[in-house]
Write a protein that holds these residues in place. Structure first.
Motif, PDB file in Angstrom:
ATOM      1  N   GLU A   1      53.171  -2.778 -37.034  1.00 28.38           N
ATOM      2  CA  GLU A   1      52.329  -1.673 -36.574  1.00 28.38           C
ATOM      3  C   GLU A   1      52.319  -0.508 -37.567  1.00 28.38           C
ATOM      4  O   GLU A   1      51.276   0.115 -37.788  1.00 28.38           O
ATOM      5  N   GLU A   2      53.465  -0.223 -38.165  1.00 23.62           N
ATOM      6  CA  GLU A   2      53.526   0.891 -39.112  1.00 23.62           C
ATOM      7  C   GLU A   2      52.631   0.658 -40.317  1.00 23.62           C
ATOM      8  O   GLU A   2      51.856   1.535 -40.724  1.00 23.62           O
ATOM      9  N   LEU A   3      52.723  -0.553 -40.894  1.00 21.44           N
ATOM     10  CA  LEU A   3      51.881  -0.869 -42.048  1.00 21.44           C
ATOM     11  C   LEU A   3      50.422  -0.941 -41.635  1.00 21.44           C
ATOM     12  O   LEU A   3      49.528  -0.506 -42.383  1.00 21.44           O
ATOM     13  N   MET A   4      50.139  -1.462 -40.437  1.00 27.84           N
ATOM     14  CA  MET A   4      48.758  -1.549 -39.980  1.00 27.84           C
ATOM     15  C   MET A   4      48.138  -0.159 -39.835  1.00 27.84           C
ATOM     16  O   MET A   4      46.951   0.041 -40.137  1.00 27.84           O
ATOM     17  N   ARG A   5      48.919   0.801 -39.389  1.00 33.08           N
ATOM     18  CA  ARG A   5      48.399   2.171 -39.295  1.00 33.08           C
ATOM     19  C   ARG A   5      48.025   2.711 -40.674  1.00 33.08           C
ATOM     20  O   ARG A   5      47.026   3.415 -40.825  1.00 33.08           O
ATOM     21  N   ARG A   6      48.814   2.382 -41.672  1.00 32.33           N
ATOM     22  CA  ARG A   6      48.493   2.815 -43.041  1.00 32.33           C
ATOM     23  C   ARG A   6      47.210   2.146 -43.527  1.00 32.33           C
ATOM     24  O   ARG A   6      46.381   2.777 -44.190  1.00 32.33           O
ATOM     25  N   ILE A   7      47.054   0.867 -43.195  1.00 34.97           N
ATOM     26  CA  ILE A   7      45.839   0.145 -43.595  1.00 34.97           C
ATOM     27  C   ILE A   7      44.618   0.760 -42.920  1.00 34.97           C
ATOM     28  O   ILE A   7      43.578   0.988 -43.558  1.00 34.97           O
ATOM     29  N   ILE A   8      44.732   1.057 -41.631  1.00 38.04           N
ATOM     30  CA  ILE A   8      43.613   1.666 -40.903  1.00 38.04           C
ATOM     31  C   ILE A   8      43.246   3.016 -41.507  1.00 38.04           C
ATOM     32  O   ILE A   8      42.064   3.347 -41.659  1.00 38.04           O
ATOM     33  N   SER A   9      44.269   3.790 -41.888  1.00 36.24           N
ATOM     34  CA  SER A   9      43.993   5.129 -42.436  1.00 36.24           C
ATOM     35  C   SER A   9      43.240   5.073 -43.752  1.00 36.24           C
ATOM     36  O   SER A   9      42.494   6.001 -44.092  1.00 36.24           O
ATOM     37  N   VAL A  10      43.424   3.978 -44.505  1.00 35.11           N
ATOM     38  CA  VAL A  10      42.670   3.813 -45.751  1.00 35.11           C
ATOM     39  C   VAL A  10      41.190   3.614 -45.455  1.00 35.11           C
ATOM     40  O   VAL A  10      40.311   4.183 -46.120  1.00 35.11           O
ATOM     41  N   HIS A  11      40.902   2.822 -44.416  1.00 35.20           N
ATOM     42  CA  HIS A  11      39.505   2.534 -44.073  1.00 35.20           C
ATOM     43  C   HIS A  11      38.875   3.636 -43.229  1.00 35.20           C
ATOM     44  O   HIS A  11      37.669   3.904 -43.343  1.00 35.20           O
TER      45      HIS A  11
END
Length: 277
Positions: free
Chosen positions: A185-195
Motif C-alpha cells: 500500500e505504501e508503494l502504491m500510494r507513491r505510484i498513484i501520486s506520480v499519476h
C-alpha cells in the motif's frame, strides 16, 4: 552513462531492491531479467531507464513465432528475387537486402542505448539459448555477406517474462534476475501520486482499500493490476462517485476485472460482506 546509476524517474516509482538490481546489472554488464505479474511495470522499467539516461530505447516485442535471428538481422531473399526478375536493378550487392533487427541496431548504435526484449517467454523453448552467444560476445556474423556486427557500446539489456514458460538454466546463469513483487500500500500510494499528484486523500484511501480488498478475494482469478487501478481512479474522478460508495459498491468494476467469472465472484463477495458474513 557507464558510471551513472539509476534512481528511478519522475514517471516511474521503483522499490530500492529493483533500483539495486538495475544498477548491479549495469555494473556487471549482464542482461537484467525481470519477472512479475502483468501490470507491475516490467516494460515501463526499460522506458524509464532510457528516459533517465537520455538514451535511445529499442524494443523487441517477442511473439510465439519470433526467431532469435529476427532480432539480429533479416535477409529479404524474396525482395532480391523480385528485383532480379522485375526490378531492373543490380542485385549483386546483398547488403541492401539485409536489415538489422533490434539487437543488431543496438550493437550498431553510436551511443549506448537501452534494449528491451519484451516477453521472452512467449517464444519457443530454444529461443533464449539461440541468443546466448550474441548476448555474451556482443557480436554476430551475417553469413550472406560475411560481415561481423560488433557492439560499439554494450547496451543496457532489459528482458521481461510473465513466467508463461520456464527459461533454460544456461540462459538464466547469464542474467541478473529480479522479481517485481506486487506493490504494497505504501508503494502504491507513491505510484498513484506520480499519476495524480493533486488527488484528494479521501479518494486515495477509499480506492486503495477497495482495490486491495478485491485483490484479496480468493475467487478472483485475474487479480487487478497497478495499471488497472490507475485507469479505475480516472473513471472514478470523471464520474464524481461519492467517496463512501467506492468501497461499498466498487463502481465500474469492469475497469478492474476483465472476466465474467471474476465479476460474478465480486458480486457474490459484496453480497456476503453486506450480510455480515
Amino acid at each position: 552513462m557507464n558510471h551513472q546509476t539509476f534512481q528511478g524517474s519522475e514517471t516511474y516509482v521503483a522499490s530500492q531492491e529493483l533500483l539495486s538490481a538495475v544498477n548491479i546489472s549495469m555494473a556487471l554488464e549482464k542482461p537484467l531479467l525481470i519477472k512479475g505479474e502483468p501490470g507491475t511495470g516490467k516494460t515501463e522499467l526499460a522506458k524509464s531507464i532510457a528516459e533517465a539516461f537520455g538514451a535511445k530505447l529499442l524494443i523487441w516485442s517477442i511473439k510465439s513465432t519470433t526467431k532469435a535471428q529476427d532480432g539480429l538481422y533479416v535477409y529479404d531473399v524474396v525482395q532480391r528475387l523480385y528485383d532480379s526478375q522485375f526490378g531492373g536493378k543490380a542485385v549483386d550487392n546483398i547488403e541492401q537486402y539485409v536489415h538489422l533487427g533490434q539487437v543488431g541496431a543496438a550493437f550498431e548504435s553510436e551511443e549506448r542505448c537501452v534494449l528491451l526484449i519484451d516477453e521472452i517467454d512467449k517464444a519457443d523453448l530454444e529461443f533464449p539459448n539461440d541468443l546466448l552467444w550474441e548476448l555474451d560476445q556482443m557480436e554476430f556474423t551475417i553469413p550472406q555477406t560475411g560481415k561481423t556486427i560488433r557492439a560499439k557500446h554494450r547496451p543496457i539489456i532489459i528482458i521481461t517474462s510473465n513466467a508463461e514458460k520456464e527459461l533454460p538454466d544456461a540462459f538464466l546463469r547469464r542474467c541478473i534476475f529480479h522479481y517485481i513483487s506486487f506493490p504494497d500500500e505504501e508503494l502504491m500510494r507513491r505510484i498513484i501520486s506520480v499519476h495524480y499528484p493533486k488527488l484528494e486523500q479521501d479518494l486515495i484511501d477509499q480506492t486503495i482499500a477497495a482495490f486491495y480488498w478485491v485483490r484479496s478475494l480468493p475467487a478472483v482469478q485475474k487479480k487487478p493490476s497497478t495499471s488497472e487501478l490507475i485507469d479505475w481512479i480516472r473513471a472514478l474522478t470523471y464520474s464524481g462517485i461519492p467517496y463512501p460508495d467506492i468501497l461499498r459498491k466498487i463502481p465500474f468494476a469492469g475497469v478492474l476485472l476483465k472476466k465474467n467469472e471474476d465479476l460474478d465472484a465480486l458480486e457474490a463477495a459484496k453480497a456476503r460482506r453486506d450480510r455480515g458474513y
